[in-house]
Design a protein around this motif. Sequence first.
Motif, mmCIF file in Angstrom:
data_model
loop_
_atom_site.group_PDB
_atom_site.id
_atom_site.type_symbol
_atom_site.label_atom_id
_atom_site.label_comp_id
_atom_site.label_asym_id
_atom_site.label_seq_id
_atom_site.Cartn_x
_atom_site.Cartn_y
_atom_site.Cartn_z
ATOM 1 N N ALA A 191 4.277 -8.498 25.613
ATOM 2 C CA ALA A 191 4.207 -9.551 24.588
ATOM 3 C C ALA A 191 3.204 -10.630 25.020
ATOM 4 N N HIS A 192 2.584 -11.254 24.057
ATOM 5 C CA HIS A 192 1.473 -12.189 24.291
ATOM 6 C C HIS A 192 1.901 -13.392 25.159
ATOM 7 N N PRO A 193 0.964 -13.921 25.971
ATOM 8 C CA PRO A 193 1.285 -15.090 26.799
ATOM 9 C C PRO A 193 1.699 -16.321 25.997
ATOM 10 N N GLY A 197 -2.797 -20.925 14.134
ATOM 11 C CA GLY A 197 -3.165 -19.684 14.828
ATOM 12 C C GLY A 197 -1.929 -18.995 15.352
ATOM 13 N N GLY A 198 -2.130 -17.814 15.903
ATOM 14 C CA GLY A 198 -1.011 -17.020 16.386
ATOM 15 C C GLY A 198 -0.172 -17.765 17.410
ATOM 16 N N THR A 199 -0.840 -18.459 18.312
ATOM 17 C CA THR A 199 -0.099 -19.158 19.357
ATOM 18 C C THR A 199 0.822 -20.206 18.748
ATOM 19 N N GLU A 200 0.317 -20.966 17.787
ATOM 20 C CA GLU A 200 1.184 -22.000 17.184
ATOM 21 C C GLU A 200 2.354 -21.356 16.442
ATOM 22 N N VAL A 247 2.127 -13.827 11.856
ATOM 23 C CA VAL A 247 1.054 -12.959 11.353
ATOM 24 C C VAL A 247 -0.195 -13.815 11.119
ATOM 25 N N ASP A 248 -1.339 -13.271 11.539
ATOM 26 C CA ASP A 248 -2.565 -14.079 11.519
ATOM 27 C C ASP A 248 -3.571 -13.629 10.460
ATOM 28 N N PRO A 249 -3.642 -14.346 9.348
ATOM 29 C CA PRO A 249 -4.758 -14.067 8.423
ATOM 30 C C PRO A 249 -6.115 -14.211 9.105
ATOM 31 N N HIS A 250 -6.202 -15.028 10.154
ATOM 32 C CA HIS A 250 -7.530 -15.226 10.749
ATOM 33 C C HIS A 250 -7.977 -14.069 11.658
ATOM 34 N N LYS A 251 -7.203 -13.002 11.673
ATOM 35 C CA LYS A 251 -7.674 -11.781 12.347
ATOM 36 C C LYS A 251 -8.018 -10.771 11.236
ATOM 37 N N TYR A 252 -7.147 -9.790 10.993
ATOM 38 C CA TYR A 252 -7.488 -8.770 9.999
ATOM 39 C C TYR A 252 -7.291 -9.236 8.552
ATOM 40 N N VAL A 296 9.249 -10.715 15.430
ATOM 41 C CA VAL A 296 8.200 -9.699 15.524
ATOM 42 C C VAL A 296 6.855 -10.413 15.569
ATOM 43 N N ASP A 297 6.129 -10.190 16.652
ATOM 44 C CA ASP A 297 4.784 -10.759 16.741
ATOM 45 C C ASP A 297 3.810 -9.767 16.106
ATOM 46 N N ALA A 298 3.460 -10.062 14.851
ATOM 47 C CA ALA A 298 2.492 -9.218 14.135
ATOM 48 C C ALA A 298 1.200 -10.010 13.930
ATOM 49 N N CYS A 299 0.919 -10.892 14.885
ATOM 50 C CA CYS A 299 -0.306 -11.701 14.774
ATOM 51 C C CYS A 299 -1.514 -10.792 14.602
ATOM 52 N N LEU A 300 -1.560 -9.746 15.404
ATOM 53 C CA LEU A 300 -2.711 -8.851 15.384
ATOM 54 C C LEU A 300 -2.609 -7.849 14.231
HETATM 55 C C1 LIG Z 1 -0.341 -9.754 19.426
HETATM 56 C C2 LIG Z 1 -0.920 -11.147 19.501
HETATM 57 N N1 LIG Z 1 -0.102 -12.206 19.462
HETATM 58 C C3 LIG Z 1 -0.552 -13.461 19.522
HETATM 59 C C4 LIG Z 1 -1.897 -13.725 19.640
HETATM 60 C C5 LIG Z 1 -2.367 -15.144 19.742
HETATM 61 O O1 LIG Z 1 -3.147 -15.498 18.631
HETATM 62 P P1 LIG Z 1 -4.136 -16.739 18.663
HETATM 63 O O2 LIG Z 1 -5.231 -16.396 19.639
HETATM 64 O O3 LIG Z 1 -4.582 -16.838 17.246
HETATM 65 O O4 LIG Z 1 -3.388 -17.929 19.101
HETATM 66 C C6 LIG Z 1 -2.798 -12.647 19.709
HETATM 67 C C7 LIG Z 1 -4.216 -12.860 19.881
HETATM 68 O O5 LIG Z 1 -5.012 -11.963 20.043
HETATM 69 C C8 LIG Z 1 -2.297 -11.329 19.631
HETATM 70 O O6 LIG Z 1 -3.107 -10.259 19.690
#
Ligand SMILES: Cc1ncc(COP(=O)(O)O)c(C=O)c1O
Length: 498
Positions: A189-191, A156-159, A296-301, A262-266
Amino acid sequence: MGLKRVWKGIVQGAEKAAQRIPAVQKRLEAEYAQVEQLVRSKMRPTIEWLPEFHALPEQGVAQAQILEWLRQLREHEAPPWQQGRVSGTVYHGGEEHSAFLSQVYALHAQSNPLHADLFPSTIRFEAEIVRMTAHLLRAPTTDDPDQQVVGTTTSGGTESILLAMKTYRDWARAEKGITEPEVVAPETAHPAFDKAAHLFCIKLIRTPVGDDFKANVEAMHRAITRRTIALVGSAPGYPHGVIDPIPQIAQLAKQYGLGMHVDACLGGFILPFIEELGYPVTPWDFRVDGVTSISVDPHKYGYTPKGLSVILYRGRRLRRYQYFTATDWQGGLYASPTLPGSRPGALSVAGWAAMVSIGKQGYLEATRQIMQTALTIRKGIEQIPELRLMGEPLFLIAFTSASEKVNIYQVLDQMAQHGWRLNALQRPAGLHLAVTIRHTQPGVAETFLNDLREAVAYVKAHPEAKGEMAPIYGMANSLPFRGVIDEVLRRYLDALYD
Ligand SMILES: Cc1ncc(COP(=O)(O)O)c(C=O)c1O
């Protein structure tokens, strides 16, 4: 910076002193109890017909019975997201797509990529997920190992973010001798970056954003020290859905020889298609010189099942710092690319199947519909005089109150009464809706806007109404005592598992 630290120290001291006063303690306990009660009723409601297990049942429960329970629960829990009333969360959720992924999952349910020799197909699919994602993010085609974009899948994005930060820490220690590493990230930026800093003993320096909610590059520049290992930007940031000025941050990183994440998770799986559809998009991917890693998160978009993200690095050498190996263990030679040991390979296979079955045209079409819906919602919000957009939205629309008479958290509560689940923002107060395929269903955008107009009118007419979340968010947004908020959050987590 210095003044800020002194102020923080004063506030923390005052908070500790206040908490020693019995009357304050009593008041706080009452507030905490209220929050706990709310959490229990919302997240852990009593379900009369579902037995609770506090120990293993002596005899196993019949599978048919378990399936029946789960069907009933789904019927009860699915409507909010199915009907498109939830921000983000379920990004696709189409019945055919979900049924297909479940079939794929079932076929590979035993797979564990830790044992690559037993499940070579899973590893191959993971490698292809990484390659397809790198291609989407415009990785250069090159034989130069320092320019090649490589990566791994993660849970996931956090990992992905944790791993990127660990990678930069180990890289900077090995190659630059930095033993007290610092990372500079905008406050949006994300926690997950705070979590990484906490776990890997990195100092995270948060810098302010501008009125447009984009990173202030000058402030980032000023925060760079001899111990800085990496800079961070988001594409886009979760709170307001705006893309940071990645080219400028990347240039800064290059100038100082730093990592640039670059956090492009979303946004990673939607921005490329938004750009292809002709919308203006701030450059953020591997075309930007100086960008050295992207999450980058395939599990979102990307519409894969939950549990799949990708971390990409520019340069094969960088990825090496992510790996973990144990050469002397009595259990044999051990190597793992990411944080967990055993992993659910079926999730990767289903993720691969989602990407391959949707294909480029499928993603483009989904994005076209999402952007049209987002535009309708954005225009509708712009026409509500009591509300104001936050930043320049693309597919995630953040808004706040433009009128002293309208408390935005009360609007949140009123929207909840209409069945909507929006996300609350703080510092400054606001709400957002991440538009997904669920919202592109006919009539959803119009219903949203009607309900929003009604909610605003109600709050304006009833400013005294208390609501459920409004007092909690109101407190969190205004209280300087962050220890109290921290305690509320810990009790929230306790309540989930008790
Ligand atoms: C910009 C961004 N970074 C990181 C994350 C964390 O992703 P995850 O919840 O899959 O760990 C998110 C989750 O919404 C996010 O929007």
